[in-house]
Design a protein around this motif. Structure first.
Motif, mmCIF file in Angstrom:
data_model
loop_
_atom_site.group_PDB
_atom_site.id
_atom_site.type_symbol
_atom_site.label_atom_id
_atom_site.label_comp_id
_atom_site.label_asym_id
_atom_site.label_seq_id
_atom_site.Cartn_x
_atom_site.Cartn_y
_atom_site.Cartn_z
ATOM 1 N N SER A 37 -31.748 -4.663 -26.686
ATOM 2 C CA SER A 37 -30.713 -4.845 -25.740
ATOM 3 C C SER A 37 -29.935 -6.237 -25.676
ATOM 4 O O SER A 37 -28.801 -6.100 -25.439
ATOM 5 N N THR A 38 -30.795 -7.121 -25.986
ATOM 6 C CA THR A 38 -30.045 -8.567 -25.943
ATOM 7 C C THR A 38 -29.015 -8.560 -27.071
ATOM 8 O O THR A 38 -27.971 -8.885 -27.116
ATOM 9 N N MET A 39 -29.617 -8.043 -28.325
ATOM 10 C CA MET A 39 -28.827 -8.065 -29.827
ATOM 11 C C MET A 39 -27.803 -7.347 -29.402
ATOM 12 O O MET A 39 -26.542 -7.407 -29.886
ATOM 13 N N GLN A 40 -27.700 -6.201 -28.785
ATOM 14 C CA GLN A 40 -26.503 -5.368 -28.530
ATOM 15 C C GLN A 40 -25.602 -5.830 -27.465
ATOM 16 O O GLN A 40 -24.261 -5.828 -28.041
ATOM 17 N N SER A 41 -25.895 -6.667 -26.709
ATOM 18 C CA SER A 41 -25.100 -7.433 -26.012
ATOM 19 C C SER A 41 -24.208 -8.443 -26.360
ATOM 20 O O SER A 41 -23.128 -8.560 -26.489
ATOM 21 N N GLU A 42 -25.138 -9.174 -27.270
ATOM 22 C CA GLU A 42 -24.457 -10.111 -28.289
ATOM 23 C C GLU A 42 -23.490 -9.554 -29.310
ATOM 24 O O GLU A 42 -22.573 -10.054 -29.458
ATOM 25 N N LEU A 43 -24.028 -8.255 -29.825
ATOM 26 C CA LEU A 43 -22.952 -7.535 -30.624
ATOM 27 C C LEU A 43 -21.714 -7.232 -29.969
ATOM 28 O O LEU A 43 -20.540 -7.521 -30.645
ATOM 29 N N LEU A 44 -21.804 -7.025 -28.740
ATOM 30 C CA LEU A 44 -20.539 -6.357 -27.940
ATOM 31 C C LEU A 44 -19.552 -7.611 -27.827
ATOM 32 O O LEU A 44 -18.452 -7.592 -28.067
ATOM 33 N N THR A 45 -20.350 -8.719 -27.405
ATOM 34 C CA THR A 45 -19.628 -9.944 -27.035
ATOM 35 C C THR A 45 -18.951 -10.446 -28.659
ATOM 36 O O THR A 45 -17.971 -11.026 -28.399
ATOM 37 N N GLN A 50 -26.024 -7.592 -37.406
ATOM 38 C CA GLN A 50 -26.141 -6.270 -37.712
ATOM 39 C C GLN A 50 -27.402 -6.099 -38.479
ATOM 40 O O GLN A 50 -28.098 -5.018 -38.538
ATOM 41 N N ASP A 51 -27.619 -6.950 -39.547
ATOM 42 C CA ASP A 51 -28.930 -6.697 -40.387
ATOM 43 C C ASP A 51 -30.157 -6.694 -39.417
ATOM 44 O O ASP A 51 -31.366 -5.967 -39.611
ATOM 45 N N GLN A 52 -30.070 -7.967 -38.471
ATOM 46 C CA GLN A 52 -31.266 -7.857 -37.656
ATOM 47 C C GLN A 52 -31.370 -6.597 -36.471
ATOM 48 O O GLN A 52 -32.517 -6.031 -36.520
#
Length: 445
Positions: free
Chosen positions: A115-123, A222-224
């Protein structure tokens, strides 16, 4: 001819059984009984038959006693083997339960990370789009500046040509102040344009460098994400497949069961809600589809766990016990006749705690003929469990019970030979082998 044959037989018998007389003397008289050879032969044969019968009967009794002893020893060995197997399965069940809890914790942690990585990815994606827009603006400004520079150069060339044509006249009468001012203005404009051009080029290079760094960070993220997705997918596969296998091994329709549980738990919201990002009419991204697949598996796992508590996959006795009789046709211990045993028997001391094997509602809790003190629990999916021959009942009709809740004590009420629990599972009113459910859950719980 017959007289001769009789004389010969009498002669032969006389050799081995000569005629004897038994005298019976009293105070006033003496009598005797004559024992002919034929009578002696009959007496001998009768005595021999009695002795032979006694010998054979004794041998049969001895052989039966020896066979019974061997059978009892074999039964004891089988009992010890079965108890050891049950203890091993119980330990393995506890280990699997601990592993499932640990996997659930790891899954929750991984879900928070994704969830955190998805938020960072969107940012990062938003920032990248902003950078792309800024680069386009910079490139447009640079092209406009280049055009202005080319126009200024053209004007300068035209002015220089004009100055060359009037050079002789300018040498005789001196330079025109207006012409000098125009040249100075043009030179200043060219210098400002060049400086602005250099600044725009530098800004564009910085923006391109920052965009490259941002693309690199997005690639790492994306790799993470891909690694986290793989871990989650593996965790879901490890968690869901054993449950699916357990229900199928018990002969239960998994699709029908999940639909029935979903109808009872239809609320939505929270972390298991599928992702619905705005894509401006475009198809969802691969990561979004992948995340939704994992969330669907999570939903299936939770439905399976709910269903598992509503089906009798547990053992009704947690203390030490002896498995004394299985499901199927057997010799009736009371009458000696052959009849169907509709459940399984767990023998143990009087007062051994008995537990519900699944969530349900108590529909019977009283005496019932040969069952003695009997408890019936109605579960989901048309399943009913019965617990017979209790010493004490600890639940009431209409009471809702949970799997693992104590419902009574083992006893010897009703038609029994000793204290034990008679445990039945009925599906649609028809008795089925309870060991189907117990064995199906060995590798899960």
């Amino acid at each position: 001819m017959r007289s001769r044959m009789a004389i010969r037989i009498h002669t032969v018998l006389e050799r081995f059984f000569p005629e004897r007389r038994v005298f019976l003397r009293s105070d006033s008289d003496t009598r005797f009984i004559r024992l002919r050879p034929g009578v002696q032969v009959l007496g001998f044969l009768g005595a021999s038959s009695i002795v032979a019968w006694a010998i054979i009967a004794t041998a049969i009794l001895l052989m039966d006693s020896i066979g019974s002893g061997n059978f009892r020893e074999q039964a004891k060995r089988d009992q010890r083997t079965y108890e050891a197997r049950l203890n091993f399965l119980a330990a393995e069940r506890d280990t699997r339960a601990e592993e499932a809890i640990a996997a659930q914790e790891r899954f929750n942690t991984a879900l928070q990370q994704i969830s955190t990585m998805q938020s960072e990815l969107l940012t990062s994606e938003t920032r990248r789009r902003e950078l792309e827009t800024g680069i386009e603006v910079i490139q447009t400004t640079l092209r406009r500046t280049m055009k202005e520079r080319d126009s200024a150069r053209k004007s300068l060339n035209e002015t220089q040509l004009a100055m060359a044509e009037t050079g002789a006249q300018g040498a005789s009468v001196g330079g025109s102040p207006a012409m000098d001012g125009a040249i100075s203005a043009l030179q200043g404009a060219l210098a400002d344009t060049a400086a602005e051009r250099d600044k725009i080029i530098a800004d564009a290079q910085d923006a391109l460098h920052e965009a490259d760094e941002m693309a690199f960070k997005i690639k790492i993220m994306q790799d993470q994400n891909d690694q986290i997705f793989r871990q989650l997918e593996d965790a879901m596969t490890i968690s869901v497949k054993p449950l699916d296998k357990m229900f199928k091994a018990a002969g239960m329709n998994t699709d029908s069961i999940l639909k029935q549980v979903r109808r009872g738990y239809s609320g939505q919201g929270g972390p298991l809600t599928p992702l619905t990002f705005s894509t401006k009419g475009e198809e969802p991204s691969a990561d979004t589809k992948r995340a939704n697949r994992i969330l669907n598996q999570m939903d299936r796992l939770n439905l399976y766990r709910i269903a598992a508590t509503k089906a009798p996959f547990a053992v009704p006795v947690k203390s030490s016990f002896r498995f004394t009789s299985g499901f199927g046709y057997r010799r009736d211990p009371k009458t000696g006749g052959r009849r169907l045993h509709k459940g399984v028997d767990f023998a143990g001391p009087v007062g051994t705690p008995l537990y519900a094997t699944a969530d349900g509602v108590v529909v019977h809790a009283s005496w019932s003929s040969g069952y003695g003190r009997l408890v019936k629990i109605q579960h989901e999916f048309g399943i009913e469990t019965r617990y017979a021959h209790m010493n004490k009942i600890r639940v009431k009709v209409g009471q809702r019970v949970s799997r693992g809740q104590r419902i009574g004590d083992m006893g010897a009420s009703g038609r029994v030979t000793g204290p034990h629990l008679h445990y039945e599972v009925r599906v649609g009113g028809k008795a089925v082998n309870p060991m189907i459910y117990i064995k199906a859950a060995n590798n899960v719980f």
